[in-house]
Design an enzyme around this catalytic site. Structure first.
Site, short mmCIF file in Angstrom:
data_model
loop_
_atom_site.label_atom_id
_atom_site.label_comp_id
_atom_site.label_asym_id
_atom_site.label_seq_id
_atom_site.Cartn_x
_atom_site.Cartn_y
_atom_site.Cartn_z
CG HIS A 1 43.86 34.64 42.84
ND1 HIS A 1 44.37 34.39 41.59
CD2 HIS A 1 42.51 34.67 42.68
CE1 HIS A 1 43.39 34.30 40.72
NE2 HIS A 1 42.24 34.45 41.35
CB CYS B 1 37.24 35.63 36.90
SG CYS B 1 37.99 36.46 38.31
#
Length: 661
Positions: free
Chosen positions: A70, A174
């Site tokens: 991503h 994250c």
């Protein structure tokens, strides 16, 4: 509550079946091209750069053949995703689970400015649903794009434990704040459900803090799980709770074990914001990890000081240059010049110089803060002041500052001393206020004084003094030897005491018209320009980013400051990787200087900034020297860091295989 529709985030033209794409790069290339074709991405190349930047942070391959690369980029016009079902699994896709062969890929595209929107919530929902076996199997069993779109509309039924004597809380986070944050949370929820344990999870992602834990929930919890790749926010809320700290991807392969470890073998107990190791538990972080995190924290807070100081110096020098005074505008007589502009430029240069003096105090303060939290700030700042040589100024004594090595040693010492005292001094509750306000700072700064007085100043200040004396003793050496000596020492600490020692000798030799300043001025500009260039071209040289986003911002600052002869912009790189950076800087400066001097470049004036270049004799040789040195430093940094990244990835993969075997 409105049902989130994943099928609205993609289209049949963005779903590809039975493709024979052989590697990660090919998959990302085709899927990003489809996203651009369908109008979700405006610039495929820019978007791919963002994807690979994310790939460099941690693996996006997961388990059961799944990968979710991503990218968050300005090139993304509308959030969405493309999907590939591969004919031949890719075994080389870096994954959190060893042996994962990727054959189902979701490429997520997120607008850079999009946070808190429905689109981002949908992408978070996709990451979460992929952890549901029924949902995942339906996607696997789809035979065409229409079936796949229908499978996306399936809403998993989520069960929770409502009655249990055991209760945990957790935080997942994250670096990108998108996929792993939500998938880790889902994995922990499923594991807790199977074990019959209640769990509430706070997700600190791109949407900010979601499902924020209440203090009542925290107080009722038996312990806390931190599954994070970044420092969790609000850690002080969990004081007194047993905890474990793991990487954000860890729950994807061993969530059950993590839940049980909180009860059976916690890493420690949260005290303030720091962990106090239990007898049988392992420490949250190794000493080396704490130091490394501290250095990165110190650098991040130091960068604005360097930028601010460099900007003031640059404005002052540029302005003075218009009056032909750039080289001596800092001299006292310009404070009373009848021209008000000259007075302003004079004080701006002094102001910038003053700001630079606080570079090491700020660095050491926040290095110590990272290790010891608030008790480390004051002693760290004071240690950094010693490293900057401020004590010689205030005490009206002669001396050579310990420089960046002193800042490292004193900042680390301040952090660990303050941390030790905070964890081991226990007072009656009525006297608790004495600990942070009196005992910890008082004892720590006293120990910092003795450490600096008996070790840091004598060793590192003495080393710098010895170098200065050695340079002076070798001032009559041959041209090439003297060029090498001056270049190496000028590039050694980028404006620090060794640099200044080399400068004092070089300027003295030039003043007596014995030896020109060519290697001196070249070695001031080559390192910051070279490192800055490296952060721009790394992706073209090794086809991936070897510098993270913060380093690229710092690199651009270093590049700009380099052209106006302010080497301090490259200091953050030196502090983070001193052996690599110092070695390459010295070699690059030496190469550039030897090339220029050998070909006949001569500069007698102490004007290393770009406006001084017209005063150089044989400028073509001077320019070739700059190009040679800058190229060596740029490529040297890129290849060295690329090697370290690949070695770490190889080691991580080997560790995973060993752990799972």
């Amino acid at each position: 509550m409105e049902i989130l529709r994943l099928e609205d985030m993609t289209a049949e033209k963005l779903i590809f079946f039975s493709k024979e794409w052989d590697n990660k790069e090919e998959v990302i290339e085709h899927l990003s091209k489809a996203l651009e074709r369908e109008g979700l991405v405006t610039d495929q190349k820019q978007f791919i750069e963002a994807v690979y930047e994310r790939e460099a942070i941690s693996a996006t391959g997961l388990e059961h053949g799944l990968a979710i690369p991503h990218g968050k980029s300005k090139a993304v016009k509308k959030a969405g995703f493309a999907v590939a079902r591969l004919e031949k699994p890719i075994a080389t896709w870096e994954s959190v689970v060893a042996g994962n062969e990727v054959d189902l890929v979701f490429l997520l595209a997120i607008p850079e400015a999009e946070a808190g929107s429905t689109h981002l919530e949908l992408l978070a929902e996709l990451s979460t649903r992929l952890m549901d076996k029924t949902f995942f199997n339906q996607l696997r069993n789809a035979t065409n794009t229409k079936d796949f779109m229908d499978a996306l509309s399936y809403i998993p039924v989520r069960e929770t434990v409502t009655h249990s004597d055991k209760h945990l809380v957790a935080i997942t986070a994250c670096a990108a704040g998108i996929a792993h944050t939500y998938m880790s949370a889902e994995a922990l929820e499923q594991a807790a459900l199977e074990l019959g344990i209640k769990i509430r999870i706070e997700k600190q992602g791109a949407n900010g803090i979601e499902n924020r834990l209440t203090q009542a929930e925290i107080d009722a919890a038996d312990g806390v799980i931190f599954a994070t790749d970044i420092a969790p926010k609000g850690k002080d809320r969990f004081v007194g709770k047993p905890y474990i700290q793991r990487r954000v991807a860890e729950p994807l392969r061993r969530a059950k074990e993590m839940v049980q470890e909180v009860y059976d073998k916690p890493d420690g107990v949260i005290a303030g914001e720091k962990a106090e190791a239990t007898q049988d538990g392992e420490k949250k972080q190794s000493v080396f990890s704490q130091i490394n995190q501290g250095i990165l924290t110190g650098i991040s807070y130091m960068i604005p000081v360097i930028v601010a100081g460099g900007l003031m110096l640059g404005i002052g020098q540029l302005g003075a240059g218009a009056f032909g005074l750039a080289k001596n505008i800092a001299e006292p007589q310009f404070a009373t010049d009848p021209n008000e502009l000259i007075v302003i430029f004079h004080y701006l240069v002094l102001y910038g110089t003053m700001i630079m003096k606080f570079m090491y105090p700020v660095f050491a303060a926040f290095l110590a803060y990272s290790i010891a939290d608030r008790p480390g700030i004051a002693p760290g700042f004071i240690g950094g002041a010693f490293a900057a040589g401020l004590h010689f100024t205030f005490w009206a004594e002669e001396g050579v500052a310990s420089g960046f090595f002193g800042a490292l040693v004193l900042g680390i010492a301040a952090g660990f001393i303050a941390k030790f005292l905070n964890e081991n001094i226990h007072l009656h509750k009525n006297l608790q206020a004495m600990k942070p306000m009196f005992l910890i700072p008082g004892i720590t700064v006293l120990l910092i004084f003795f450490l600096n007085f008996y070790l840091v100043d004598p060793v590192f200040g003495g080393l710098n003094q010895w170098i200065q004396d050695w340079v002076t003793a070798h001032k009559d050496s041959s041209t090439l030897v003297l060029t090498t000596i001056i270049a190496c020492l000028t590039a050694f600490d980028l404006g620090g005491p060794v640099n200044k020692a080399a400068g004092a000798v070089a300027i003295g030799l030039a003043a007596d018209h014995i030896f020109p300043l060519t290697p001196r001025v070249l070695s001031i500009v080559i390192p910051p320009i070279g490192i800055g260039l490296a952060t721009i071209i790394d992706k073209f040289v090794v086809r991936r980013r070897v510098f993270d986003e913060n380093q690229r911002v710092t690199g651009m600052t270093s590049l700009v400051l380099g052209f106006i002869a302010i080497g301090e912009g490259a200091i953050p790189f030196m502090l983070r990787n001193p052996i690599i950076t110092i070695s390459i800087n010295m070699a690059g400066a030496t190469i550039g200087s030897l090339v220029a001097v050998t070909l006949g470049a001569v500069q007698w004036y102490p004007l290393p900034a770009i406006w001084g270049w017209p005063l150089v004799e044989n400028f073509w040789a001077y320019a070739l020297g700059i190009i040679s040195g800058v190229a060596f430093i740029a490529f040297g940094n890129i290849f060295a860091r690329y090697y370290l990244i690949k070695r770490k990835e190889k080691q991580d993969k080997a560790d995973l295989i060993a752990k799972n075997s």
